[in-house]
Design a protein around this motif. Structure first.
Motif, PDB file in Angstrom:
ATOM      1  N   ASP A  77       0.830  -1.207   0.000  1.00  0.00           N
ATOM      2  CA  ASP A  77       0.000   0.000   0.000  1.00  0.00           C
ATOM      3  C   ASP A  77       0.864   1.258   0.000  1.00  0.00           C
ATOM      4  O   ASP A  77       0.558   2.246  -0.690  1.00  0.00           O
ATOM      5  CB  ASP A  77      -0.923   0.004   1.227  1.00  0.00           C
ATOM      6  CG  ASP A  77      -2.010  -1.058   1.146  1.00  0.00           C
ATOM      7  OD1 ASP A  77      -2.279  -1.545   0.025  1.00  0.00           O
ATOM      8  OD2 ASP A  77      -2.591  -1.394   2.196  1.00  0.00           O
TER       9      ASP A  77
ATOM     10  N   GLN B 232       2.329   1.864  -3.395  1.00  0.00           N
ATOM     11  CA  GLN B 232       1.320   2.441  -4.282  1.00  0.00           C
ATOM     12  C   GLN B 232       1.116   3.930  -3.980  1.00  0.00           C
ATOM     13  O   GLN B 232       1.018   4.760  -4.884  1.00  0.00           O
ATOM     14  CB  GLN B 232      -0.007   1.694  -4.114  1.00  0.00           C
ATOM     15  CG  GLN B 232      -0.011   0.291  -4.695  1.00  0.00           C
ATOM     16  CD  GLN B 232      -0.041   0.300  -6.207  1.00  0.00           C
ATOM     17  OE1 GLN B 232      -1.033   0.673  -6.827  1.00  0.00           O
ATOM     18  NE2 GLN B 232       1.061  -0.101  -6.820  1.00  0.00           N
TER      19      GLN B 232
ATOM     20  N   HIS C 233       3.871   5.907  -5.319  1.00  0.00           N
ATOM     21  CA  HIS C 233       3.983   5.742  -6.780  1.00  0.00           C
ATOM     22  C   HIS C 233       5.281   5.045  -7.183  1.00  0.00           C
ATOM     23  O   HIS C 233       5.958   5.438  -8.135  1.00  0.00           O
ATOM     24  CB  HIS C 233       3.866   7.104  -7.486  1.00  0.00           C
ATOM     25  CG  HIS C 233       2.622   7.856  -7.142  1.00  0.00           C
ATOM     26  ND1 HIS C 233       1.371   7.454  -7.557  1.00  0.00           N
ATOM     27  CD2 HIS C 233       2.435   8.978  -6.387  1.00  0.00           C
ATOM     28  CE1 HIS C 233       0.456   8.291  -7.101  1.00  0.00           C
ATOM     29  NE2 HIS C 233       1.076   9.219  -6.376  1.00  0.00           N
TER      30      HIS C 233
ATOM     31  N   CYS D 218       6.057  -1.441  -8.957  1.00  0.00           N
ATOM     32  CA  CYS D 218       5.801  -2.633  -8.148  1.00  0.00           C
ATOM     33  C   CYS D 218       5.984  -3.895  -8.982  1.00  0.00           C
ATOM     34  O   CYS D 218       5.266  -4.109  -9.956  1.00  0.00           O
ATOM     35  CB  CYS D 218       4.394  -2.600  -7.557  1.00  0.00           C
ATOM     36  SG  CYS D 218       4.135  -1.307  -6.327  1.00  0.00           S
TER      37      CYS D 218
ATOM     38  N   LYS E 239      -4.303  -3.749  -9.395  1.00  0.00           N
ATOM     39  CA  LYS E 239      -3.480  -2.542  -9.449  1.00  0.00           C
ATOM     40  C   LYS E 239      -2.231  -2.691 -10.309  1.00  0.00           C
ATOM     41  O   LYS E 239      -1.807  -1.748 -10.968  1.00  0.00           O
ATOM     42  CB  LYS E 239      -3.077  -2.130  -8.019  1.00  0.00           C
ATOM     43  CG  LYS E 239      -4.260  -1.751  -7.132  1.00  0.00           C
ATOM     44  CD  LYS E 239      -3.812  -1.400  -5.733  1.00  0.00           C
ATOM     45  CE  LYS E 239      -4.983  -1.020  -4.839  1.00  0.00           C
ATOM     46  NZ  LYS E 239      -5.619   0.242  -5.271  1.00  0.00           N
ATOM     47  N   VAL E 240      -1.619  -3.871 -10.277  1.00  0.00           N
ATOM     48  CA  VAL E 240      -0.372  -4.068 -11.023  1.00  0.00           C
ATOM     49  C   VAL E 240      -0.375  -5.440 -11.680  1.00  0.00           C
ATOM     50  O   VAL E 240      -1.161  -6.328 -11.333  1.00  0.00           O
ATOM     51  CB  VAL E 240       0.870  -3.944 -10.102  1.00  0.00           C
ATOM     52  CG1 VAL E 240       0.920  -2.582  -9.433  1.00  0.00           C
ATOM     53  CG2 VAL E 240       0.895  -5.052  -9.057  1.00  0.00           C
TER      54      VAL E 240
END
Length: 518
Positions: free
Chosen positions: A89, A92, A95, A98, A124-125
């Motif tokens: 988290d 993320q 920024h 990842c 997310k990734v």
């Protein structure tokens, strides 16, 4: 030049050895050690700060978050959140790039919160799966090289746009380029014409860079691409059983341009699987269908050719077994994609975008990002087991034949083959009222599908073949030499009106095939 830190995040107890080995790999690899260092929480000296503050501070100070996720969720804080999830988290929020690697297959029994966390990460990734430490190192290396290219720290030229200083326009085949322009004009309204200069066409296709031909120019239109790229071939083998064994009944290695390799490899597979001409009692002229839709085979092979890693010394391998077809290429999925996304339409991230664009313009690739979902849908329509995909040491596509189990799965390779113990020369597709027949002798296939009088192109179309030379050598010429097929205008062999029909001997041979397909 200061090194950038890779923050290694995982449940410590679950990955004690892997964490240490991964940090050592980053610090000791000849290339990675020039640009990166690794951070491990267990190497931090004791301080008065809480562990939470320490790792969140280090995530912020690091350049890259590297997460290794397994079965365990790990220690939970007062809010029920593990340090690994907190670290992700934070990455993320800050920024950070990842890189997330998941151990084991989807079926691995994981903690419920770990499953939820993995699902959250996937939204997310991009993620990659790994089985062994070597797999993990290989994926980390790929991610690191991509990062260094994207940040301009190493030469960003890839194979697709790299140039060949020793090549020239004389290496380009006018015939191959002319065929491409004709097909691209017909399929995609390509604006240039066959009469335009070679250099103009190649420049328009981004195949000339600073006055030099790119690697993809040679692969796409070269007179002899393998002179420059010996490993740029497709090796095809046919096995009667369920595994690789000797002697190999048939083995061929195909070279030439990417278009020639695709045509030859597809034709090879089609010659090894069963075909059907439908129920002749219901129609005089019937279509020819293979036990696996041609489009499924073509998509798998063309994808391998378009997206393989041409820097690799390995070749594409196509293996036909009794229950399946395996298509393996020295490449991998781009980081932006995960295997779980392949079943649905997805964005396209071609490994060789310029080469892939040329194949798109001819119609070899129909629409970017939709080919693999079509493989699933066409297989389902035929009642076949869904194709399997594996991204490990190479990218492997497994297309299942009707003799395999029809049990559907989630699109992941299980590592086990389920099939009938014996093969059959014929198989009946009850759902589509078709009888499939297995004819190993290729001229027999031509005899079997020939009704009335057909042109050469019509016969090729019925058989799903595209390579004229292959058709002539393996089908038409031997069938003619056996006196099974004859020309309708024998005194004008090159006539545009030329057709072919079965002779009396050919009709008798067809009857023999019907009674004994062996």
């Amino acid at each position: 030049m200061p090194k950038e830190t890779i923050f290694i995040s995982s449940v410590q107890k679950e990955f004690v050895e892997i964490r240490q080995a991964l940090a050592a790999y980053v610090r000791e690899d000849d290339l990675l050690s020039l640009f990166f260092d690794a951070f491990l929480f267990e190497e931090v000296a004791a301080t008065g700060d809480s562990p939470g503050k320490v790792y969140l501070k280090e995530v912020n100070n690091s350049a890259i978050y590297l997460g290794v996720l397994g079965a365990d969720y790990g220690f939970e804080d007062s809010e029920g959140i593990s340090p690994t999830e907190r670290e992700f988290d934070a990455a993320q929020e800050y920024h950070k790039p990842c890189w997330v690697f998941i151990q084991g297959k989807q079926a691995l029994k994981r903690h419920p919160k770990q499953l939820t966390f993995i699902e959250k990460v996937g939204e997310k990734v991009s993620r990659k799966r790994f089985e062994s430490l070597d797999d993990l190192k290989r994926e980390v290396y790929r991610s690191a090289i991509l990062y260094l290219k994207q940040t301009g720290k190493i030469d960003a030229d890839d194979f697709d746009s790299g140039t060949l200083s020793k090549s020239s326009l004389d290496d380009i085949s006018e015939e191959a380029l002319g065929t491409f322009v004709r097909e691209a004009r017909a399929k995609r309204n390509f604006p240039l014409r066959e009469t335009d200069p070679k250099e103009k066409i190649l420049t328009h296709l981004s195949l000339v860079r600073q006055g030099q031909l790119t690697n993809s120019a040679i692969l796409t239109f070269g007179k002899n691409p393998q002179f420059y790229f010996p490993a740029a071939t497709v090796k095809c083998a046919h096995f009667h059983g369920f595994k690789v064994s000797k002697p190999i009944p048939d083995y061929k290695e195909f070279g030439g341009t990417v278009f020639q390799m695709a045509d030859d490899a597809i034709d090879f597979v089609l010659s090894k699987i069963s075909l059907s001409t439908g129920d002749r009692s219901k129609a005089n002229l019937v279509d020819t269908t293979y036990e696996i839709p041609r489009a499924v085979i073509a998509e798998g092979i063309i994808n391998a050719i378009a997206h393989r890693d041409y820097y690799s010394k390995g070749s594409i391998q196509v293996s036909v077994f009794q229950d399946r077809i395996e298509i393996s290429n020295p490449g991998s999925l781009p980081r932006e994609l995960d295997i779980s996304q392949l079943k649905e339409p997805h964005s396209s991230y071609p490994f060789n975008p310029t080469l892939a664009n040329c194949m798109f313009l001819t119609g070899a690739i129909e629409r970017f990002g939709t080919g693999i979902p079509e493989m699933f849908s066409l297989s389902a329509e035929r009642g076949l087991r869904a194709p399997d995909f594996e991204d490990n040491k190479s990218f492997l596509v497994t297309v299942w034949r009707p003799s395999a189990s029809t049990a559907q799965d989630a699109g992941q390779v299980t590592g086990q083959v389920t099939a009938h113990d014996t093969a059959h020369d014929t198989a009946h597709d009850t759902a589509h009222d078709r009888l499939f027949i297995d004819l190993e002798y290729m001229p027999h296939r031509l005899v079997w599908i020939l009704d009335g009088e057909l042109s050469r192109s019509e016969m090729m179309e019925r058989l799903g073949l595209t390579h004229r030379t292959n058709f002539n050598v393996n089908y038409l010429d031997p069938a003619t030499e056996n006196n099974w097929i004859e020309m309708t205008i024998p005194d004008k062999p090159q006539s545009k009106k030329q057709r072919y029909r079965l002779t009396k001997a050919g009709l008798e041979e067809k009857q023999k095939i019907a009674h004994d397909p062996k």
